[in-house]
Design an enzyme around this catalytic site. Sequence first.
Site, short mmCIF file in Angstrom:
data_model
loop_
_atom_site.label_atom_id
_atom_site.label_comp_id
_atom_site.label_asym_id
_atom_site.label_seq_id
_atom_site.Cartn_x
_atom_site.Cartn_y
_atom_site.Cartn_z
N HIS A 131 0.86 -1.18 0.00
CA HIS A 131 0.00 0.00 0.00
C HIS A 131 0.90 1.24 0.00
O HIS A 131 2.11 1.11 0.20
CB HIS A 131 -0.86 0.02 1.27
N HIS A 157 5.73 6.31 -0.77
CA HIS A 157 6.42 5.08 -1.14
C HIS A 157 5.58 3.86 -0.78
O HIS A 157 4.70 3.93 0.07
CB HIS A 157 7.79 4.99 -0.44
#
Length: 200
Positions: A59, A141
């Site tokens: 995620h 990220h």
Amino acid sequence: MINTVDKTIVNKTIVNKTPLRRLFFALALPNAVQQNIVQWRTDHFPPEAGHLIAAANLHLTLAFLGEVSSAKAQVLQQQAGRISQSGFNVTLDDIGHWPGSGVIWLGCKNPPRGLLQLAQLLRSQAARRGCYQTSLPFHPHVTLLRGAMRPVALPAKTNNQHFRAEHFSLYESVFARGRTRYNIIQSWPLAGSERTSDAI
Ligand code: 2AM
């Protein structure tokens, strides 16, 4: 004076009344993107490089909230529901290693403005509600590996996975039977997206 037994009861009552949950806002990755990333990771990293994050757990965190009470979570959910922002495209075309935290990640060379705005809004709402926010700049990220403390040869390129962010979600991090799972508690659509999802 409270004796030891009473203290235990008092403590138990407090714990039961305010169960804390470890929460964060994040963008989900489509299943196909998760699978492609995992395949690419297998092809490019030796098993000893670090601990592999499960496909379903991949995620992109927008705002980490920490351990949060139900009351505070409710307020944050209401505020999240008032966010009106358009969807945006995310391309994972960057890769890096933070040896200090042992994280190997995929990121964006040029993060879309919508992504930065959404994260900024969620992080400032969280900070106003007393959720500690790191002073480090937001670096969007997707964590691929953890525990990567040693130098590692990174692939020169990613496989440029991209997806459209059509909603964002509140996640709970649950650790059980030796595994961490990230469960979606609620999702909100980003404007211009056809699909909407609601509280689970
Ligand atoms: P990471 O992937 O860079 O470790 C669930 O734990 C998510 O919240 C992870 O994506 C993690 O980011 C992020 N996270 C965990 N602890 C955090 C912290 N103290 N500050 C900011 N983000 C955190």
